[in-house]
Design a protein around this motif. Sequence first.
Motif, PDB file in Angstrom:
ATOM      1  N   ALA A  86      53.183  55.768  23.051  1.00 32.76           N
ATOM      2  CA  ALA A  86      52.920  54.477  22.407  1.00 32.76           C
ATOM      3  C   ALA A  86      51.528  53.971  22.746  1.00 32.76           C
ATOM      4  O   ALA A  86      50.817  53.468  21.871  1.00 32.76           O
ATOM      5  CB  ALA A  86      53.978  53.452  22.821  1.00 32.76           C
ATOM      6  N   MET A  90      48.586  53.596  20.107  1.00 33.69           N
ATOM      7  CA  MET A  90      47.961  52.291  19.921  1.00 33.69           C
ATOM      8  C   MET A  90      46.437  52.409  19.958  1.00 33.69           C
ATOM      9  O   MET A  90      45.737  51.854  19.108  1.00 33.69           O
ATOM     10  CB  MET A  90      48.419  51.315  21.004  1.00 33.69           C
ATOM     11  CG  MET A  90      47.803  49.946  20.894  1.00 33.69           C
ATOM     12  SD  MET A  90      48.293  48.834  22.229  1.00 33.69           S
ATOM     13  CE  MET A  90      47.488  49.586  23.619  1.00 33.69           C
ATOM     14  N   SER A 114      51.324  52.754  17.693  1.00 33.32           N
ATOM     15  CA  SER A 114      52.284  52.636  18.800  1.00 33.32           C
ATOM     16  C   SER A 114      53.625  53.244  18.415  1.00 33.32           C
ATOM     17  O   SER A 114      54.231  53.977  19.201  1.00 33.32           O
ATOM     18  CB  SER A 114      52.489  51.169  19.175  1.00 33.32           C
ATOM     19  OG  SER A 114      51.326  50.634  19.712  1.00 33.32           O
TER      20      SER A 114
END
Length: 180
Positions: A86, A90, A114
């Motif tokens: 994640a 991101m 994410s």
Amino acid sequence: MLILYWVLLIVMGAGIIGAFIPAFPGIGLIVAAIAIWGAVAGFSKAVVIALSIAIAVFAITTAIDYLAGYVGARKVGASNWGQIGAVIGMILGLLGFLPALPVGGPIFGLLFGSMLGAFVGEMLHRRDLAIPARCKLGVKVSLAIVVSSLIGNVIAGVLSIIATVVFLVATWPTVMPPVL
């Protein structure tokens, strides 16, 4: 001094907006603006109180940002791979390394990245599960990470509004003369 005050209020407004958006500076801008005002106008008791509250909010929101995603992910059974995925997703989404989305630009890239990163991380880690079970877990983890992070950002945004209002209440009477 009045121009500086308004410029710093604009910076604080940007900080409030940034607090609601994942991976953007928020309360840090507010703390910096209050510190600049204190350095220029003097660290009166009111400014010190406003700065102390802003620093406390900064510490709280930093903890919330970390804990929100972590707790949300752990509640649905995320592995460290999903959480690391994640974060990587991101960053890639923010920098534009993922396919462009038709709307939203980097903000949606953060969320989409994410989700995709958490999904890929779980898919790589949970090789002991059948593909449908891995997919289901990956979707569940990716949604939990994004939703819990967004909840953390809402809390951080509300706290940054409070820090800004405290600064305004503390300094407004010294900057703006009362109108009779």
